[in-house]
Design an enzyme around this catalytic site. Structure first.
Site, PDB file in Angstrom:
ATOM      1  N   ARG A  31       0.797  -1.230   0.000  1.00 20.78           N
ATOM      2  CA  ARG A  31       0.000   0.000   0.000  1.00 20.78           C
ATOM      3  C   ARG A  31       0.830   1.279   0.000  1.00 20.78           C
ATOM      4  NH1 ARG A  31      -2.747  -4.087   1.803  1.00 20.78           N
ATOM      5  NH2 ARG A  31      -0.698  -4.558   2.638  1.00 20.78           N
ATOM      6  N   THR A  32       1.760   1.381   0.942  1.00 19.12           N
ATOM      7  CA  THR A  32       2.427   2.666   1.151  1.00 19.12           C
ATOM      8  C   THR A  32       3.263   3.048  -0.067  1.00 19.12           C
ATOM      9  OG1 THR A  32       2.520   2.063   3.478  1.00 19.12           O
ATOM     10  CG2 THR A  32       3.805   3.986   2.802  1.00 19.12           C
ATOM     11  N   LYS A  76      26.265  -4.076   0.928  1.00 15.51           N
ATOM     12  CA  LYS A  76      27.736  -3.949   0.961  1.00 15.51           C
ATOM     13  C   LYS A  76      28.206  -3.129   2.149  1.00 15.51           C
ATOM     14  CE  LYS A  76      27.156  -3.075  -3.702  1.00 15.51           C
ATOM     15  NZ  LYS A  76      27.497  -2.208  -4.823  1.00 15.51           N
ATOM     16  N   ARG A  82      11.058   3.901   4.103  1.00 16.06           N
ATOM     17  CA  ARG A  82      10.619   2.870   5.052  1.00 16.06           C
ATOM     18  C   ARG A  82      11.866   2.094   5.478  1.00 16.06           C
ATOM     19  NH1 ARG A  82       5.553  -1.137   4.728  1.00 16.06           N
ATOM     20  NH2 ARG A  82       4.602   0.848   5.333  1.00 16.06           N
ATOM     21  N   HIS A  85       4.316   5.369  11.842  1.00 15.81           N
ATOM     22  CA  HIS A  85       3.927   5.309  10.426  1.00 15.81           C
ATOM     23  C   HIS A  85       2.965   6.488  10.225  1.00 15.81           C
ATOM     24  CE1 HIS A  85       2.952   3.955   6.533  1.00 15.81           C
ATOM     25  NE2 HIS A  85       2.594   2.704   6.754  1.00 15.81           N
TER      26      HIS A  85
HETATM   27  N1   CP Z   1      -0.563  -0.306   5.821  1.00  9.60           N
HETATM   28  C1   CP Z   1       0.674  -0.457   5.305  1.00  9.60           C
HETATM   29  O1   CP Z   1       1.625   0.234   5.689  1.00  9.60           O
HETATM   30  O2   CP Z   1       0.757  -1.386   4.328  1.00  9.60           O
HETATM   31  P1   CP Z   1       2.068  -1.776   3.509  1.00  9.60           P
HETATM   32  O3   CP Z   1       3.024  -2.396   4.490  1.00  9.60           O
HETATM   33  O4   CP Z   1       1.612  -2.704   2.462  1.00  9.60           O
HETATM   34  O5   CP Z   1       2.656  -0.501   2.961  1.00  9.60           O
END
Ligand code: CP
Length: 303
Positions: A51-52, A81, A103, A131
């Protein structure tokens, strides 16, 4: 944009939400202005995502910007590395993107990146930390589904110790008046102490529970989350008690007719797919809101 404490209620309600609605209309009408033409985004993902990453990349492309992506940076970038995150951020900055969406598996990584990056850094999940953009789309979903946030009773359910979405959402909900939180988890996966202290400092009423069914009829929102099995053995230890935190047909039968169920997804056994056809289940509408909120965020940061 690294943590949800940084946002004000005024910014959420007067700037982000209206622009997200404008973005929704533009997508539905297929007339999104290419206002980010020439702007660039690098997505650096050291952990898996559906999603993100996809919604950020689609958001940027719909707005006319360019995107370069590393979707498995832990394996396919020079992290393998031994390159440090700091060096990677310096290198990416050398290619002059306008924003980096990061991320990472380590809590605090977004702050480290933001401190040295000339391009804006958006935290797309930092280990067990936060998040923030998920929480923004979650809050927007609550507003759109229930037409208010003040005075709501929200059950945050599941792995509250390590679920970064519930951490970010708890901080955001604390900005609203009269919100009551039910923190529902197995005893060994309870909400982190620092967040409970923050809730106390901000006069947010909260109680802790081990069985979702005991508070289901009182909740306006049941926000279910996945056990973070990839983050160690704590989850295994709580497995027996997890059965009391599952959203199933029984929980649906106990729910108020006007309440909703949300989940950041992906899901496992903590929410049965048999509940999906109930109109109170909002998680796929929630996913869609992620696109509109991220389009709005990119416009606000980059225009
Ligand atoms: N909700 C969410 O962060 O989903 P993903 O890990 O698929 O990005």
């Amino acid at each position: 944009m690294v943590e949800t404490q940084q946002f004000s209620r005024e910014w959420l309600e007067q700037e982000l939400f209206p622009l997200a609605r404008t973005m929704r209309a533009s997508v539905h009408e297929r007339n999104t202005p290419q206002s980010l033409s020439g702007k660039g985004m690098v997505t650096l993902f050291y952990e898996p995502s559906t999603r993100t990453r996809l919604s950020f990349e689609i958001a940027m492309q719909r707005l006319g910007g360019w995107v370069v992506s590393t979707e498995n940076a832990r394996e396919f970038s020079s992290a393998v590395k031994g390159e440090s995150l700091q060096d990677t951020i310096r290198v990416v900055n050398g290619y002059h993107p306008d924003v980096i969406v990061l991320r990472h598996h380590e809590e605090g990584s977004a702050k480290i990146a933001a401190a040295i990056s000339k391009a804006a850094v958006i935290n797309a999940g930092d280990g067990t930390g936060q998040h923030p953009t998920q929480a923004l789309l979650d809050l927007f979903t609550i507003q759109e589904e229930l037409a208010r946030i003040d005075g709501l009773s929200v059950a945050l359910v599941g792995d509250l110790a390590r679920g970064r979405t519930v951490h970010s959402l708890a901080y955001l909900l604390a900005k609203f008046r009269g919100v009551r939180l039910f923190l529902v988890s197995p005893p060994n996966l309870q909400m982190r102490g620092e967040i409970k202290e923050y809730l106390e400092r901000h006069n947010v009423s909260f109680t802790e529970h081990a069985d979702l069914r005991t508070i289901t009829s009182q909740a306006d929102v049941i926000y279910q989350t996945r056990t973070q099995t990839e983050r160690g053995s704590l989850a295994e230890e709580g497995k027996q008690e997890n059965v009391f935190c599952v959203v199933d047909a029984q929980v649906l039968s106990l729910m108020n007719p006007n309440s909703i169920i949300m989940h950041p997804l992906p899901r496992n056994e903590e929410i049965h797919s048999e509940v999906d056809k109930d109109p109170r289940v909002a998680h796929f509408r929630q996913v869609e809101n992620g696109l509109y909120v991220r389009m709005a965020l990119l416009k606000m940061i980059l225009e």
